[in-house]
Design a protein around this motif. Structure first.
Motif, PDB file in Angstrom:
ATOM      1  N   ASP A  39      29.888  -0.428  22.155  1.00 12.54           N
ATOM      2  CA  ASP A  39      29.353   0.065  20.896  1.00 12.54           C
ATOM      3  C   ASP A  39      30.360  -0.243  19.795  1.00 12.54           C
ATOM      4  OD1 ASP A  39      28.327   1.459  18.754  1.00 12.54           O
ATOM      5  OD2 ASP A  39      28.523   3.446  19.659  1.00 12.54           O
ATOM      6  N   ASN A  77      24.292   3.764  23.927  1.00 16.64           N
ATOM      7  CA  ASN A  77      25.318   3.863  24.972  1.00 16.64           C
ATOM      8  C   ASN A  77      26.603   3.253  24.457  1.00 16.64           C
ATOM      9  OD1 ASN A  77      22.536   3.572  26.550  1.00 16.64           O
ATOM     10  ND2 ASN A  77      23.945   4.698  27.862  1.00 16.64           N
ATOM     11  N   GLN A  78      27.717   3.707  25.010  1.00 21.33           N
ATOM     12  CA  GLN A  78      29.012   3.193  24.556  1.00 21.33           C
ATOM     13  C   GLN A  78      29.406   1.888  25.221  1.00 21.33           C
ATOM     14  OE1 GLN A  78      31.588   6.839  25.052  1.00 21.33           O
ATOM     15  NE2 GLN A  78      32.191   6.309  22.976  1.00 21.33           N
ATOM     16  N   VAL A 117      23.410  -0.809  23.679  1.00 17.98           N
ATOM     17  CA  VAL A 117      24.801  -0.568  23.301  1.00 17.98           C
ATOM     18  C   VAL A 117      25.012  -0.826  21.813  1.00 17.98           C
ATOM     19  CG1 VAL A 117      27.176  -1.377  23.594  1.00 17.98           C
ATOM     20  CG2 VAL A 117      25.734  -0.997  25.591  1.00 17.98           C
ATOM     21  N   ILE A 161      27.451   4.751  31.484  1.00 13.86           N
ATOM     22  CA  ILE A 161      27.581   3.335  31.157  1.00 13.86           C
ATOM     23  C   ILE A 161      26.458   2.570  31.848  1.00 13.86           C
ATOM     24  CG2 ILE A 161      30.076   3.440  30.855  1.00 13.86           C
ATOM     25  CD1 ILE A 161      30.364   2.152  33.591  1.00 13.86           C
TER      26      ILE A 161
END
Length: 422
Positions: free
Chosen positions: A151, A98-99, A93, A54
């Motif tokens: 995301d 990236n989540q 994101v 993260i």
């Protein structure tokens, strides 16, 4: 009895001639259960074991942000990657790189400390514990926001768990800050402990026990019964096609010229396809016991459960056979029976909780799920696999499955008699 055996032998000969059909009946369910279990187990591990990277933008650089970072790292779920600019984190994101990105605002630590100190001083002043002096105007602090960028493809359950975790950490930080502020105001000795800041309330999961051992459900115990049931009910497709084919090829007309009732014909099909269901069930159990541990999945625990499991499998197979007999009797062509049968099985599986757990469905769908025979079979399997239930506990479910078989078979016989009445 001789006629039933002859009908059963006929069905056996027909089934063994179709190698492709046998492959579909036995191999495809095995491929399905292995694939689904691996996917679900790896998904579970990705959340619980593999660290998720993260992005963190720390505009605070204070004690609060340090505590948040430490809490995320100590959770063993996240890998914190610090990044300087919020816009860059947001773009990464939203593009799916990236989540999650967490943005900690400026002056969060300092403003929180000032606000808490101001509130504590006000409280102590009300109780006359603060030194006399001129009242200073209260400073107004703007509320701070910790931003979370997700995301768009991230699942809702993951979002909720992250937000709950961050909210819990921030609440704990605020509480401890309040205790510390009171501590500083009430004593000059930093070693003196007035307030205990450790959590007083905690959570403990109590697992069902058997012979003083905890019964811990795993992904295999959830998937094997669900997809075994799906495989068992999928036999309505070849069974209904078999009946329709007999009607279209004239085999059924020749059978009617013999002193054989339609009940005997259906009885032969029931015996053979019930054996097929039980073979499917045994193969599923063998996959869970021997193959899954070999590929890194949990082992299926069937100790002391086999008699009840076979009992549930028998009645679930009868329910599936009854549905197949009814569909094959009513359908006029294979083009009607095959697509309808396959689609209907998927609908029953969805209603029964094979695809999605029943408890998260809308209330209307939860009520509707009670009429799905797959729901009865799945509950019976779960009673045995996960709830350590006895025979008496599964009697209601297997009774419903047997009644479903009786009703569908009777309807098929009555419909056939009326249709072929002279």
């Amino acid at each position: 009895m001789h006629k039933l055996l002859a009908s059963t032998y006929k069905e056996f000969r027909l089934l063994t001639r179709d190698i492709g059909g046998i492959a579909i009946l036995f191999i495809m369910p095995l491929v399905l259960i292995v694939t689904i279990t691996i996917i679900q187990d790896s998904t579970f591990k990705s959340v619980s074991e593999t660290k998720i990277p993260i992005l963190l933008v720390d505009n605070d650089k204070g004690s609060v942000s340090q505590t948040i970072v430490k809490g995320l790292e100590d959770s063993n779920v996240f890998e914190v990657i610090e990044i300087a600019i919020e816009e860059d984190a947001k773009n990464l994101v939203f593009k799916g790189k990236n989540q999650l990105a967490i943005i900690i605002p400026k002056n969060l630590s300092s403003d929180l400390e000032k606000k808490i100190n101001q509130n504590v001083e006000g409280i102590l002043d009300k109780f006359g514990l603060e030194e006399e002096g001129e009242d200073e105007p209260k400073e107004i602090f703007e509320a701070k926001e910790v931003k979370l960028y997700f995301d768009p493809a991230t699942q809702f359950s993951f979002k909720s768990s992250v937000k709950n975790e961050v909210d819990k950490m921030i609440s704990k930080i605020e509480t401890q800050s309040i205790y510390n502020a009171f501590q500083e105001q009430l004593t000059d000795d930093p070693s003196e402990v007035i307030f205990e800041t450790e959590s007083f309330i905690s959570f403990k999961e109590i697992l069902q026990k058997k012979k003083d051992e905890n019964i811990i459900p795993n992904s295999v115990q959830h998937n094997v019964p669900a997809w075994t049931l799906f495989a068992i009910f999928f036999i309505i497709v070849p069974l209904s096609i078999n009946i329709v084919k007999e009607k279209s090829q004239g085999t059924f007309v020749r059978l009617r010229t013999n002193p054989v009732s339609y009940l005997t014909v259906l009885g032969g099909k029931t015996v053979i396809y019930l054996v097929v269901c039980l073979i499917q069930f045994v193969l599923m159990l063998l996959i869970g016991i021997y193959l899954f541990p070999a590929i890194g999945l949990p082992k299926l625990n069937v100790s002391d459960k086999l008699p009840l499991l076979f009992l549930v499998a028998i009645f679930a197979g009868l329910a599936a056979i009854g549905l197949g007999l009814l569909l094959g009797t009513i359908a006029k062509t294979q083009e009607q029976s095959a697509p309808f049968g396959a689609t209907f099985v998927v609908i029953l599986a969805a209603l029964g909780g094979v695809w999605v757990p029943v408890f998260i469905m809308p209330e209307f769908m939860q009520t509707l799920s009670n009429i799905s025979p797959m729901n009865w079979g799945l509950n019976a399997f779960y009673d045995v696999f996960l709830r350590n239930s006895s025979l008496l506990d599964i009697v209601p479910e297997i009774t419903l499955l047997f009644l479903f078989f009786i009703i569908t078979t009777v309807i098929a016989i009555v419909y056939n008699e009326k249709k072929n009445a002279v």
